[in-house]
Design a protein around this motif. Structure first.
Motif, PDB file in Angstrom:
ATOM      1  N   SER A  77       0.811  -1.224   0.000  1.00 45.34           N
ATOM      2  CA  SER A  77       0.000   0.000   0.000  1.00 45.34           C
ATOM      3  C   SER A  77       0.846   1.277   0.000  1.00 45.34           C
ATOM      4  O   SER A  77       0.301   2.379   0.032  1.00 45.34           O
ATOM      5  CB  SER A  77      -0.935  -0.009   1.207  1.00 45.34           C
ATOM      6  N   GLY A  78       2.172   1.124  -0.041  1.00 43.19           N
ATOM      7  CA  GLY A  78       3.030   2.309  -0.126  1.00 43.19           C
ATOM      8  C   GLY A  78       3.354   2.959   1.203  1.00 43.19           C
ATOM      9  O   GLY A  78       3.686   4.144   1.255  1.00 43.19           O
ATOM     10  N   ASN A  79       3.253   2.181   2.272  1.00 47.02           N
ATOM     11  CA  ASN A  79       3.714   2.676   3.570  1.00 47.02           C
ATOM     12  C   ASN A  79       5.178   2.272   3.755  1.00 47.02           C
ATOM     13  O   ASN A  79       5.554   1.145   3.434  1.00 47.02           O
ATOM     14  CB  ASN A  79       2.880   2.093   4.714  1.00 47.02           C
ATOM     15  N   GLU A  80       5.974   3.206   4.267  1.00 48.90           N
ATOM     16  CA  GLU A  80       7.400   2.933   4.488  1.00 48.90           C
ATOM     17  C   GLU A  80       7.764   3.193   5.937  1.00 48.90           C
ATOM     18  O   GLU A  80       7.451   4.264   6.470  1.00 48.90           O
ATOM     19  CB  GLU A  80       8.265   3.808   3.575  1.00 48.90           C
ATOM     20  N   PHE A  81       8.436   2.224   6.534  1.00 51.04           N
ATOM     21  CA  PHE A  81       8.849   2.324   7.939  1.00 51.04           C
ATOM     22  C   PHE A  81      10.339   2.068   8.035  1.00 51.04           C
ATOM     23  O   PHE A  81      10.858   1.127   7.421  1.00 51.04           O
ATOM     24  CB  PHE A  81       8.139   1.265   8.789  1.00 51.04           C
ATOM     25  N   LEU A  82      11.022   2.869   8.835  1.00 50.04           N
ATOM     26  CA  LEU A  82      12.406   2.575   9.202  1.00 50.04           C
ATOM     27  C   LEU A  82      12.403   2.011  10.611  1.00 50.04           C
ATOM     28  O   LEU A  82      11.683   2.513  11.483  1.00 50.04           O
ATOM     29  CB  LEU A  82      13.262   3.842   9.166  1.00 50.04           C
ATOM     30  N   LEU A  83      13.201   0.976  10.814  1.00 43.06           N
ATOM     31  CA  LEU A  83      13.359   0.402  12.153  1.00 43.06           C
ATOM     32  C   LEU A  83      14.842   0.395  12.487  1.00 43.06           C
ATOM     33  O   LEU A  83      15.683   0.160  11.610  1.00 43.06           O
ATOM     34  CB  LEU A  83      12.783  -1.011  12.201  1.00 43.06           C
ATOM     35  N   GLN A  84      15.149   0.637  13.762  1.00 46.33           N
ATOM     36  CA  GLN A  84      16.544   0.819  14.152  1.00 46.33           C
ATOM     37  C   GLN A  84      16.777   0.403  15.588  1.00 46.33           C
ATOM     38  O   GLN A  84      15.920   0.578  16.459  1.00 46.33           O
ATOM     39  CB  GLN A  84      16.890   2.309  13.976  1.00 46.33           C
ATOM     40  N   SER A  85      17.975  -0.172  15.818  1.00 41.04           N
ATOM     41  CA  SER A  85      18.461  -0.407  17.171  1.00 41.04           C
ATOM     42  C   SER A  85      19.972  -0.199  17.160  1.00 41.04           C
ATOM     43  O   SER A  85      20.634  -0.550  16.183  1.00 41.04           O
ATOM     44  CB  SER A  85      18.150  -1.838  17.623  1.00 41.04           C
ATOM     45  N   ASP A  86      20.506   0.346  18.225  1.00 33.25           N
ATOM     46  CA  ASP A  86      21.962   0.502  18.321  1.00 33.25           C
ATOM     47  C   ASP A  86      22.650  -0.839  18.543  1.00 33.25           C
ATOM     48  O   ASP A  86      23.850  -0.966  18.346  1.00 33.25           O
ATOM     49  CB  ASP A  86      22.319   1.441  19.484  1.00 33.25           C
ATOM     50  N   ILE A  87      21.890  -1.828  18.969  1.00 33.14           N
ATOM     51  CA  ILE A  87      22.479  -3.113  19.342  1.00 33.14           C
ATOM     52  C   ILE A  87      22.414  -4.071  18.163  1.00 33.14           C
ATOM     53  O   ILE A  87      21.332  -4.441  17.689  1.00 33.14           O
ATOM     54  CB  ILE A  87      21.753  -3.679  20.578  1.00 33.14           C
ATOM     55  N   ASP A  88      23.607  -4.462  17.665  1.00 38.62           N
ATOM     56  CA  ASP A  88      23.703  -5.203  16.406  1.00 38.62           C
ATOM     57  C   ASP A  88      22.862  -6.482  16.391  1.00 38.62           C
ATOM     58  O   ASP A  88      22.124  -6.733  15.447  1.00 38.62           O
ATOM     59  CB  ASP A  88      25.167  -5.577  16.111  1.00 38.62           C
ATOM     60  N   PHE A  89      22.978  -7.307  17.434  1.00 34.99           N
ATOM     61  CA  PHE A  89      22.287  -8.605  17.356  1.00 34.99           C
ATOM     62  C   PHE A  89      20.774  -8.425  17.415  1.00 34.99           C
ATOM     63  O   PHE A  89      20.028  -9.219  16.830  1.00 34.99           O
ATOM     64  CB  PHE A  89      22.802  -9.594  18.423  1.00 34.99           C
ATOM     65  N   ILE A  90      20.324  -7.390  18.091  1.00 34.59           N
ATOM     66  CA  ILE A  90      18.876  -7.148  18.167  1.00 34.59           C
ATOM     67  C   ILE A  90      18.326  -6.804  16.784  1.00 34.59           C
ATOM     68  O   ILE A  90      17.326  -7.366  16.339  1.00 34.59           O
ATOM     69  CB  ILE A  90      18.550  -6.041  19.190  1.00 34.59           C
ATOM     70  N   ILE A  91      18.999  -5.914  16.088  1.00 37.56           N
ATOM     71  CA  ILE A  91      18.472  -5.510  14.779  1.00 37.56           C
ATOM     72  C   ILE A  91      18.609  -6.660  13.767  1.00 37.56           C
ATOM     73  O   ILE A  91      17.729  -6.872  12.928  1.00 37.56           O
ATOM     74  CB  ILE A  91      19.124  -4.191  14.278  1.00 37.56           C
ATOM     75  N   LEU A  92      19.693  -7.436  13.872  1.00 34.37           N
ATOM     76  CA  LEU A  92      19.862  -8.591  12.965  1.00 34.37           C
ATOM     77  C   LEU A  92      18.771  -9.628  13.189  1.00 34.37           C
ATOM     78  O   LEU A  92      18.204 -10.156  12.227  1.00 34.37           O
ATOM     79  CB  LEU A  92      21.229  -9.244  13.206  1.00 34.37           C
ATOM     80  N   ASP A  93      18.453  -9.916  14.445  1.00 30.04           N
ATOM     81  CA  ASP A  93      17.371 -10.862  14.760  1.00 30.04           C
ATOM     82  C   ASP A  93      16.052 -10.404  14.158  1.00 30.04           C
ATOM     83  O   ASP A  93      15.308 -11.189  13.576  1.00 30.04           O
ATOM     84  CB  ASP A  93      17.179 -10.966  16.283  1.00 30.04           C
ATOM     85  N   TRP A  94      15.779  -9.113  14.326  1.00 32.17           N
ATOM     86  CA  TRP A  94      14.517  -8.570  13.791  1.00 32.17           C
ATOM     87  C   TRP A  94      14.495  -8.628  12.273  1.00 32.17           C
ATOM     88  O   TRP A  94      13.487  -9.007  11.671  1.00 32.17           O
ATOM     89  CB  TRP A  94      14.307  -7.128  14.263  1.00 32.17           C
ATOM     90  N   PHE A  95      15.612  -8.248  11.661  1.00 31.74           N
ATOM     91  CA  PHE A  95      15.664  -8.260  10.190  1.00 31.74           C
ATOM     92  C   PHE A  95      15.341  -9.660   9.669  1.00 31.74           C
ATOM     93  O   PHE A  95      14.504  -9.837   8.782  1.00 31.74           O
ATOM     94  CB  PHE A  95      17.041  -7.802   9.696  1.00 31.74           C
ATOM     95  N   HIS A  96      15.998 -10.666  10.247  1.00 29.81           N
ATOM     96  CA  HIS A  96      15.801 -12.030   9.749  1.00 29.81           C
ATOM     97  C   HIS A  96      14.412 -12.559  10.067  1.00 29.81           C
ATOM     98  O   HIS A  96      13.811 -13.252   9.244  1.00 29.81           O
ATOM     99  CB  HIS A  96      16.916 -12.941  10.250  1.00 29.81           C
ATOM    100  N   ALA A  97      13.885 -12.230  11.237  1.00 29.89           N
ATOM    101  CA  ALA A  97      12.535 -12.694  11.597  1.00 29.89           C
ATOM    102  C   ALA A  97      11.497 -12.114  10.632  1.00 29.89           C
ATOM    103  O   ALA A  97      10.606 -12.827  10.153  1.00 29.89           O
ATOM    104  CB  ALA A  97      12.211 -12.301  13.041  1.00 29.89           C
ATOM    105  N   ILE A  98      11.618 -10.825  10.323  1.00 25.71           N
ATOM    106  CA  ILE A  98      10.639 -10.192   9.423  1.00 25.71           C
ATOM    107  C   ILE A  98      10.833 -10.702   7.999  1.00 25.71           C
ATOM    108  O   ILE A  98       9.871 -11.011   7.295  1.00 25.71           O
ATOM    109  CB  ILE A  98      10.740  -8.648   9.489  1.00 25.71           C
ATOM    110  N   LYS A  99      12.099 -10.827   7.583  1.00 23.44           N
ATOM    111  CA  LYS A  99      12.372 -11.332   6.231  1.00 23.44           C
ATOM    112  C   LYS A  99      11.806 -12.749   6.068  1.00 23.44           C
ATOM    113  O   LYS A  99      11.182 -13.063   5.050  1.00 23.44           O
ATOM    114  CB  LYS A  99      13.868 -11.311   5.936  1.00 23.44           C
ATOM    115  N   ASN A 100      12.009 -13.597   7.047  1.00 26.84           N
ATOM    116  CA  ASN A 100      11.467 -14.959   6.981  1.00 26.84           C
ATOM    117  C   ASN A 100       9.948 -14.946   6.891  1.00 26.84           C
ATOM    118  O   ASN A 100       9.363 -15.711   6.116  1.00 26.84           O
ATOM    119  CB  ASN A 100      11.899 -15.769   8.210  1.00 26.84           C
TER     120      ASN A 100
END
Ligand code: I3P
Length: 116
Positions: free
Chosen positions: A85-108
């Motif tokens: 629908s053309g909505n864009e969200f940025l997500l961020q964490s300073d903690i590397d493993f937290i953002i990597l976990d989220w990236f992979h969970a959402i991608k999966n």
């Protein structure tokens, strides 16, 4: 069924294809198989708000895209979700493993869904 939940920094940068002014805030984020829900408040507050009819922002993951978005922010560890629908969200964490976990969970989750 909840697959993952936790706090991240969130900025919505487009709504229905229309650019929005970037405004980072902490969000309680709940990932299930088809959608992500963004709560403005803490988990505890979010749970009590269920009773008062407060609705989180819900993002349909069907056909959505996820990608790292280094160039979209001066912050580190930023990725972008773009919905059909053309909505864009940025997500961020300073903690590397937290953002990597989220990236992979959402991608999966996205990869398991039909594209339309
Ligand atoms: C924005 C704010 C954001 C910043 C954004 C600024 O200013 O400082 O935090 O994004 O940069 O425009 P304002 O509050 O006046 O809207 P980042 O923290 O992600 O860098 P941008 O315009 O380069 O996106």
């Amino acid at each position: 069924m909840v697959e993952k939940e936790g706090y991240l920094q969130k900025a919505k940068i487009a709504d229905g294809g229309k650019k929005l002014r970037k405004n980072w805030s902490t969000s309680w984020i709940v990932l299930s198989s088809r959608k992500i829900e963004f709560y403005k408040e803490s988990k505890q507050q979010a749970l009590s708000n269920v009773k008062t009819g407060h609705k989180p922002e819900s993002v349909d993951l069907c056909g959505a895209h996820i990608e790292w978005a280094k160039e979209k922010s001066s912050r580190k560890n930023v990725f972008q979700i773009t919905t059909v629908s053309g909505n864009e969200f940025l997500l961020q964490s300073d903690i590397d493993f937290i953002i990597l976990d989220w990236f992979h969970a959402i991608k999966n989750a996205i990869d398991r869904l039909p594209k339309d």
